[in-house]
Each structure stands twice: as structure tokens, then as C-alpha cells.
Design a protein around this motif. Structure first.
Motif, mmCIF file in Angstrom:
data_model
loop_
_atom_site.group_PDB
_atom_site.id
_atom_site.type_symbol
_atom_site.label_atom_id
_atom_site.label_comp_id
_atom_site.label_asym_id
_atom_site.label_seq_id
_atom_site.Cartn_x
_atom_site.Cartn_y
_atom_site.Cartn_z
ATOM 1 N N PRO A 28 18.080 -33.821 17.712
ATOM 2 C CA PRO A 28 17.320 -32.815 18.322
ATOM 3 C C PRO A 28 16.973 -32.985 19.788
ATOM 4 O O PRO A 28 16.429 -31.979 20.419
ATOM 5 C CB PRO A 28 16.070 -32.474 17.446
ATOM 6 C CG PRO A 28 16.172 -33.851 16.625
ATOM 7 C CD PRO A 28 17.592 -34.380 16.556
ATOM 8 N N TRP A 29 17.357 -34.208 20.127
ATOM 9 C CA TRP A 29 16.901 -34.334 21.863
ATOM 10 C C TRP A 29 18.210 -34.290 22.572
ATOM 11 O O TRP A 29 18.051 -34.756 23.756
ATOM 12 C CB TRP A 29 16.178 -35.828 21.863
ATOM 13 C CG TRP A 29 17.047 -36.871 21.220
ATOM 14 C CD1 TRP A 29 18.215 -37.785 22.036
ATOM 15 C CD2 TRP A 29 17.043 -37.430 20.090
ATOM 16 N NE1 TRP A 29 18.448 -38.693 21.083
ATOM 17 C CE2 TRP A 29 18.013 -38.482 19.862
ATOM 18 C CE3 TRP A 29 16.249 -37.079 18.727
ATOM 19 C CZ2 TRP A 29 18.277 -39.342 18.693
ATOM 20 C CZ3 TRP A 29 16.562 -37.782 17.617
ATOM 21 C CH2 TRP A 29 17.391 -39.096 17.690
ATOM 22 N N THR A 30 18.988 -33.402 22.049
ATOM 23 C CA THR A 30 20.349 -33.294 23.013
ATOM 24 C C THR A 30 20.153 -32.129 23.932
ATOM 25 O O THR A 30 20.534 -32.433 25.298
ATOM 26 C CB THR A 30 21.579 -32.812 22.114
ATOM 27 O OG1 THR A 30 21.608 -33.985 20.803
ATOM 28 C CG2 THR A 30 22.816 -33.011 22.698
ATOM 29 N N TRP A 33 9.720 -26.908 22.011
ATOM 30 C CA TRP A 33 8.758 -27.900 22.721
ATOM 31 C C TRP A 33 9.223 -28.107 24.047
ATOM 32 O O TRP A 33 8.429 -28.890 24.969
ATOM 33 C CB TRP A 33 8.750 -29.217 22.112
ATOM 34 C CG TRP A 33 9.929 -29.852 21.672
ATOM 35 C CD1 TRP A 33 10.585 -30.820 22.607
ATOM 36 C CD2 TRP A 33 10.950 -30.003 20.676
ATOM 37 N NE1 TRP A 33 11.972 -31.306 22.147
ATOM 38 C CE2 TRP A 33 12.230 -30.509 20.673
ATOM 39 C CE3 TRP A 33 10.932 -29.190 19.254
ATOM 40 C CZ2 TRP A 33 13.046 -30.749 19.977
ATOM 41 C CZ3 TRP A 33 11.855 -29.520 18.350
ATOM 42 C CH2 TRP A 33 13.100 -30.166 18.746
ATOM 43 N N ASN A 34 10.515 -27.649 24.482
ATOM 44 C CA ASN A 34 11.090 -27.958 25.751
ATOM 45 C C ASN A 34 10.155 -27.135 26.897
ATOM 46 O O ASN A 34 9.760 -26.066 26.634
ATOM 47 C CB ASN A 34 12.433 -27.730 25.928
ATOM 48 C CG ASN A 34 13.169 -28.815 25.043
ATOM 49 O OD1 ASN A 34 13.929 -28.405 24.252
ATOM 50 N ND2 ASN A 34 13.027 -30.272 25.455
ATOM 51 N N CYS A 58 12.996 -29.258 31.927
ATOM 52 C CA CYS A 58 13.944 -30.057 31.248
ATOM 53 C C CYS A 58 15.222 -30.204 31.743
ATOM 54 O O CYS A 58 15.628 -28.887 32.186
ATOM 55 C CB CYS A 58 13.761 -29.578 29.560
ATOM 56 S SG CYS A 58 14.699 -30.346 28.578
ATOM 57 N N TYR A 59 15.883 -31.026 31.555
ATOM 58 C CA TYR A 59 17.327 -31.313 31.933
ATOM 59 C C TYR A 59 18.095 -32.120 30.841
ATOM 60 O O TYR A 59 17.232 -32.707 30.085
ATOM 61 C CB TYR A 59 17.793 -31.793 33.489
ATOM 62 C CG TYR A 59 17.325 -33.430 33.369
ATOM 63 C CD1 TYR A 59 18.372 -34.090 32.935
ATOM 64 C CD2 TYR A 59 16.199 -33.509 33.893
ATOM 65 C CE1 TYR A 59 18.167 -35.504 32.917
ATOM 66 C CE2 TYR A 59 15.924 -35.120 34.050
ATOM 67 C CZ TYR A 59 16.961 -35.994 33.530
ATOM 68 O OH TYR A 59 16.601 -37.297 33.546
ATOM 69 N N SER A 60 19.312 -31.543 30.583
ATOM 70 C CA SER A 60 20.146 -32.267 29.489
ATOM 71 C C SER A 60 21.261 -32.675 29.965
ATOM 72 O O SER A 60 22.106 -31.944 31.121
ATOM 73 C CB SER A 60 20.173 -31.041 28.244
ATOM 74 O OG SER A 60 21.255 -31.762 27.410
ATOM 75 N N ALA A 109 15.651 -35.963 26.149
ATOM 76 C CA ALA A 109 15.112 -37.201 25.196
ATOM 77 C C ALA A 109 13.550 -37.147 25.662
ATOM 78 O O ALA A 109 12.887 -37.491 24.499
ATOM 79 C CB ALA A 109 16.111 -38.135 25.501
ATOM 80 N N ASP A 110 13.435 -37.350 26.853
ATOM 81 C CA ASP A 110 11.740 -37.639 27.305
ATOM 82 C C ASP A 110 10.933 -36.587 26.770
ATOM 83 O O ASP A 110 9.914 -36.951 26.137
ATOM 84 C CB ASP A 110 11.982 -37.462 28.715
ATOM 85 C CG ASP A 110 10.811 -38.267 29.171
ATOM 86 O OD1 ASP A 110 9.874 -38.670 28.416
ATOM 87 O OD2 ASP A 110 10.741 -38.670 30.505
ATOM 88 N N GLU A 111 11.150 -35.270 26.526
ATOM 89 C CA GLU A 111 10.563 -34.251 26.076
ATOM 90 C C GLU A 111 10.274 -34.489 24.783
ATOM 91 O O GLU A 111 9.142 -34.080 24.031
ATOM 92 C CB GLU A 111 11.137 -33.005 26.574
ATOM 93 C CG GLU A 111 10.718 -32.725 28.102
ATOM 94 C CD GLU A 111 10.744 -31.379 28.543
ATOM 95 O OE1 GLU A 111 11.080 -30.311 27.798
ATOM 96 O OE2 GLU A 111 10.178 -31.065 29.619
ATOM 97 N N TYR A 112 11.499 -34.894 23.871
ATOM 98 C CA TYR A 112 11.282 -34.798 22.505
ATOM 99 C C TYR A 112 10.411 -36.054 22.213
ATOM 100 O O TYR A 112 9.517 -35.701 21.374
ATOM 101 C CB TYR A 112 12.767 -35.190 21.940
ATOM 102 C CG TYR A 112 12.766 -35.307 20.413
ATOM 103 C CD1 TYR A 112 12.904 -34.337 19.623
ATOM 104 C CD2 TYR A 112 12.556 -36.668 19.771
ATOM 105 C CE1 TYR A 112 12.877 -34.284 18.309
ATOM 106 C CE2 TYR A 112 12.438 -36.775 18.458
ATOM 107 C CZ TYR A 112 12.690 -35.593 17.789
ATOM 108 O OH TYR A 112 12.720 -35.602 16.313
#
Lengths: 81, 495
Positions: free
Chosen positions: B64-66, B72-73, B77-79, B97-100
Motif C-alpha cells: 500500500p505504500w507504492t 491518506w495521501n 506525494c510522489y511515487s 512510503a513516507d506518507e504511509y
């Protein structure tokens, strides 16, 4: 005869005094417990490998991996980076 | 480490009672260790609970942090997997991942500062309960169950590390990370701070001062080679650090290659290295869910064996000192596990990360150094190096060699003295700036130093109490002992 009697009388007296004093020592020593009993009734690791693994398991902890504040503190405070 | 193992193995007692044999006035060392262990148990489990959360979250086809498309994002956010978002990164950007970690697992955005911790994060409470249950199951029969659990918890991390190492070697850009890791900077060797940091690092990594080594050694065969055990454990510990460093920095090299940025920026992140940066790396390799599960299993097992060692040492210490606890061992062990669980509630709130940071900073560092310093003084100076050497000879057939004797008596106490004083002088008041305004930071620092002092206080308090009340009793006992010896000699001469 009288000297033998004196010896026989004296020996129990000494033994009795020693026993009483030792009992007193045990009683006063460490909350009325004999530590030797604690030492002898102890569980043991099943073998040396388990003991070594347990020590290694304890020292190799999350702190090693997390690099959280403990290490970060060192780096941060001492301006290594 | 050597000294703790040796006295534990010889006297075969928990870390409170043992000081009656070694140095009665300094029995407070045992109580200090007890307090420190409770401090650690009350926050360390939360970090394992985080790992459990991540472990369960990995049971998805896509972890889920992909991506950044979750509730929640934020817009910042960047991925790694979204080229469009990567093109718009700026200073305020956060990785998925940080936001997760912050917004989904901790929900730390709901706690503006340490004065407003927010409510309990119930998912983490559940994970924490599981951690404490696992700890209890590992120790409920003492070393018999701990000895079985250790086969799993001590060996699994190495199994996973080797898998991750092999996987890392197939990634692009790893040499940049490895170069950063192993390339020496010889200029740094001239800096005092580097040596000090190295000393602090190696001191904490070997785990003295918690009493666990002492307790564990009390369960072993009294003829075990102490020096060998200490050396093997130290070498394995350092080798594991190198192995783990290789895995992580290879991953960081890969991440910097993907993001086209400097490796340095990732290494400077705080606890995010494990819960943000590495999970982020894992998202971009094939089989991410499997490798995530393995990685977090490794963290869980690494944490568990350290924590149940601490819990078992607490039980051993109190059961040896207060026999009432030894009468119902399972219940007592349950209490040893339950009390830190209740104490850990503040770390399971939305702002719990700050409490973990606070506890980790003040709960152990300064007071552990003081405790170990007192241990060395009590054993090498007051108990006496000669008596200690004779004890080791009784157990192993050989006296400690000159290296151990000089280290225990002179080098270790001097280094510890310096480090202990430095820990006060070099305290950085900005450490807790993120906790709130200036007043809050001052309050936090005062609370922290108070907490740290409380754990060290039993040593002087017990010494004073012993001097005032027990000293005369002990002296009279020694006189009585002399009388007993004299009378026994007299009796033998009669016989």
C-alpha cells in the motif's frame, strides 16, 4: 578419664555454638534466605549453542538495524556528517 | 560484556541479588538496571508493533505504500512508480512510503505537538498486544521456552539478510551506495568526535548495563569459557552490522540511481531509514510483497529476542530478590509483560513517535553509562581484580589475561567516565525542536533529564542507606563469621 570427659563435653558445646551462629548468619543474611539454594535450583540452557544464540539474539537488536536516535544522536551531535 | 558474563556465570544470581555477593553497598546498580529495563520495555515493543503492522500490510498484491492514490495521501506525494509525480518534486514533497508511515500507520498529522498526543491508534494497540503475547509465550517457562524460541528469532534475521543481499546485488546503481558505505575518509580519523561516536556506538551495541548478559550467564554451565563467549558474541554482532550495512547501502544506491539524487540525503533520515526508505526500495523490485514480508519478519525477530531477553532478566532479578514472585512464576512473568504494555499506551497514540524518540533518547543513554561505570568500580576495584580473577580461574581453569585485567580495571572506566561527562556537555537542545514551541522543548528536556536521573538514583540512595543501616549489621556478621571460623578451627583441633 576426666580429661576425656572434658573433651566430650567441650566438643558438643562448640558444635552447638557453631550451628547456632551459622543459623543466625543464614537468618540475617539476605532476608532469611540462603543464596546457595537459589544458585543450585537454577534452570540451565539446554546446551552451549542455545546460550550463545541467546546472547547474540540479545546484542543484535533492532537498535543495530533502525539506526534511530541513539546512532543518529552520535552523528548529529558530533557533526560527523 | 566480559565482566558481566563472568560475574553472572560465577554467582548464578539475578542482577539485583548478585550485588550482595559482589559489593553490597552498590546493590542499587541492580535496581537501576530494573528501572532502565522497564523504560526500554515500554517503548521498544512499539517499534516491533510498527513492524508487525507493515508485515500485515505486505499481504497485498501491491504493497500500500507504492502509489499516491490512497485516501491518506496529499497533493505533495510522489511515487517512484509515477513518472509524472516525480517530475514535480520539491522541498515539501513526501514519498508515498513516507506518507504511509506518517499519515496512514502513525497518523501523526493528527497530533500537532507532544502536548496533544491524540487518541490511541487502535491498529497499533492490537499489534502491540500481539508483541506482548509473543514475548510472554517465549518466556512463560523461563529459559526452557526462551531456548526454543531463540532458534527462530536469532537465525531468521540471517536467513533474510542473505536473501536480501543476493537480491540487492542484482539491482542497478548499488555501487554508488556501497562506495559511500565503505570508502574511508581518513581526515575524519583526526577528529575527536569520530572516535567518541565510535566508542558510544560499540558500547551500546554490546548491550552492557541492562543486566541481560548477567542474567543469561547465570543460567549457563559454570565452566563455560567466558572470554570465548564474549569474543564470539562481539564478532557476530559486528559482522551482522557489516552485513546489514551492505544490504541497506546497496538499496540506497539503487534508490539514488532511480531518483537521480545523492545517497547522503537518504542516510540522514531518522527512523525513516527502516520504515520509509527501505520499504520504498522494496516497492520497486519484483516480488515486492514477498520481500517486504521477509524484511519485516526480520525486524520483528530481531526485536523480539532482545525484548524477551529484557523481560526474562527482569523476572529473574525480582524472583531472586523477592521470593514471593518465584512462587508463582507464570503469573509473575505475566505481570512483567503486562506492566510495560500498560506503560506503552502513550507510544501507541497518534503522537506516539515523539514519545518513542523521547524514551529512546533519555531512557537509556546517559544512565546506562553510569550504571556500567558503577559495575566496573564495584567489580574491578571494590570486589577486587584478584578475587574476580580467582573466580574466573575457578570456572575456566585460567585467570583472565593481562588484556582483560587492564581493560576492566583502567581502560573501560576511564573511557566511560569521559563518555558520561560528554553526554551532558554535548546535549543538543535542538534535539526536540519538532515537539512544539520553545517552552515545550524546555519542559521536555527537563522531564527527560529527570527520567534519566530517576533510573540512576537507586545507586547513591542505596549506598547511603546501606552505610547508615546495614553497614553495622554486615560488620557484626563479619565478626561473627570470624568467631565461627575460630571456633571451628578450635573444634577440629580437639577432634
Amino acid at each position: 578419664m576426666s580429661s576425656k570427659q572434658t573433651e566430650q563435653e567441650r566438643i558438643p558445646m562448640v558444635v552447638s555454638t557453631t550451628t547456632t551462629t551459622t543459623t543466625a548468619l543464614v537468618e540475617t543474611n539476605h532476608h532469611h534466605r540462603d543464596l546457595t539454594i537459589l544458585q543450585n535450583n537454577r534452570d540451565n540452557w539446554s546446551n552451549r549453542v542455545v546460550y550463545l544464540l541467546s546472547i547474540i539474539g540479545f546484542v543484535v537488536d533492532l537498535g543495530r538495524i533502525l539506526l534511530i536516535n541513539r546512532d543518529y544522536y552520535c552523528y548529529y551531535c558530533f557533526s560527523i556528517r | 560484556m566480559y565482566m558481566e558474563l563472568a560475574i553472572g556465570q560465577y554467582h548464578r544470581l539475578g542482577y539485583i541479588t548478585i550485588w550482595e555477593r559482589v559489593c553490597p553497598p552498590l546493590k542499587g546498580i541492580g535496581y537501576a538496571m530494573l528501572i532502565i529495563n522497564f523504560y526500554v520495555l515500554s517503548y521498544y515493543n512499539t517499534i516491533i508493533a510498527w513492524s508487525i503492522h507493515y508485515f500485515f500490510a505486505s499481504f497485498n498484491a501491491v504493497v500500500p505504500w507504492t502509489y499516491c492514490k490512497n485516501s491518506w495521501n496529499t497533493d505533495n506525494c510522489y511515487s517512484l512508480h509515477d513518472k509524472e509525480s516525480l517530475n514535480f518534486t520539491h522541498n515539501a514533497s513526501c514519498s508515498s512510503a513516507d506518507e504511509y508511515f506518517e499519515r496512514r500507520m502513525l497518523r501523526s498529522h493528527l497530533s500537532p505537538n507532544i502536548n496533544q498526543l491524540g487518541s490511541l491508534q487502535w491498529e497499533l494497540v492490537g499489534c502491540s498486544m500481539l508483541v506482548f503475547l509473543l514475548i510472554y509465550l517465549s518466556i512463560f517457562k523461563g529459559v526452557r521456552t526462551a531456548g526454543k524460541a531463540i532458534w527462530f528469532t536469532a537465525l531468521v534475521p540471517y536467513f533474510v539478510l542473505v536473501i536480501l543481499l543476493l537480491r540487492s546485488l542484482t539491482l542497478d546503481g548499488i555501487f554508488e551506495g556501497l562506495k559511500y558505505y565503505v570508502a574511508p575518509t581518513f581526515q575524519s580519523l583526526k577528529e575527536y568526535g569520530v572516535w567518541q561516536a565510535a566508542a558510544v556506538q560499540i558500547f551500546f551495541s554490546l548491550g552492557p548495563g541492562f543486566g541481560v548478559l548477567l542474567s543469561y550467564a547465570s543460567f549457563t554451565d559454570s565452566h563455560d569459557k567466558v572470554a570465548h563467549t564474549a569474543l564470539i558474541a562481539s564478532l557476530v554482532n559486528c559482522s551482522t552490522s557489516l552485513l546489514y550495512g551492505t544490504v541497506v547501502f546497496a538499496g540506497l544506491g539503487y534508490l539514488s540511481f532511480r531518483l537521480k539524487s545523492d545517497v547522503r540525503q537518504f542516510t540522514e533520515s531518522n527512523m525513516g531509514l527502516v520504515f520509509v526508505v527501505y520499504p520504498e526500495i522494496l516497492t520497486s523490485i519484483r516480488g515486492a510483497p514477498l520481500f517486504s514480508m521477509l524484511f519485516f519478519i526480520m525486524l520483528i525477530t530481531l526485536g523480539l529476542d532482545s525484548v524477551f531477553a529484557g523481560a526474562e532478566s527482569v523476572y529473574t532479578a525480582i524472583a531472586d530478590e523477592f521470593p514471593i514472585f518465584a512462587r508463582r512464576p507464570r503469573l509473575s512473568r505475566a505481570l512483567v509483560v503486562l506492566i510495560p504494555f500498560l506503560a506503552s499506551f502513550s507510544t501507541l497514540t497518534y503522537g506516539g513517535k515523539n514519545i518513542v524518540h523521547f524514551m529512546d533518547f533519555f531512557g537509556t543513554s546517559p544512565s546506562i553509562m553510569f550504571v556500567v561505570l558503577c559495575e566496573l568500580i564495584a567489580t574491578a576495584w571494590l570486589y577486587g581484580m584478584d578475587r574476580f580473577s580467582n573466580d574466573v580461574q575457578t570456572m575456566t581453569g585460567q585467570k583472565p589475561n593481562i588484556y582483560w585485567r587492564i581493560t576492566c580495571r583502567y581502560i573501560a572506566p576511564i573511557i566511560l567516565c569521559v563518555l558520561y561527562v560528554c553526554s551532558f556537555i554535548q546535549f543538543d537542545k535542538h534535539e526536540f525542536d519538532s515537539f512544539g514551541d520553545a517552552k515545550t522543548v524546555v519542559r521536555v528536556s527537563i522531564a527527560g533529564w529527570t527520567m534519566s536521573t530517576i533510573s540512576a538514583l537507586p545507586i547513591p540512595i542505596y549506598a547511603i542507606w546501606w552505610y547508615l543501616t546495614r553497614r553495622e549489621k554486615t560488620l557484626s556478621q563479619q565478626t561473627t563469621k570470624t568467631v565461627v571460623t575460630e571456633r571451628t578451627d578450635e573444634q577440629q583441633s580437639f577432634i
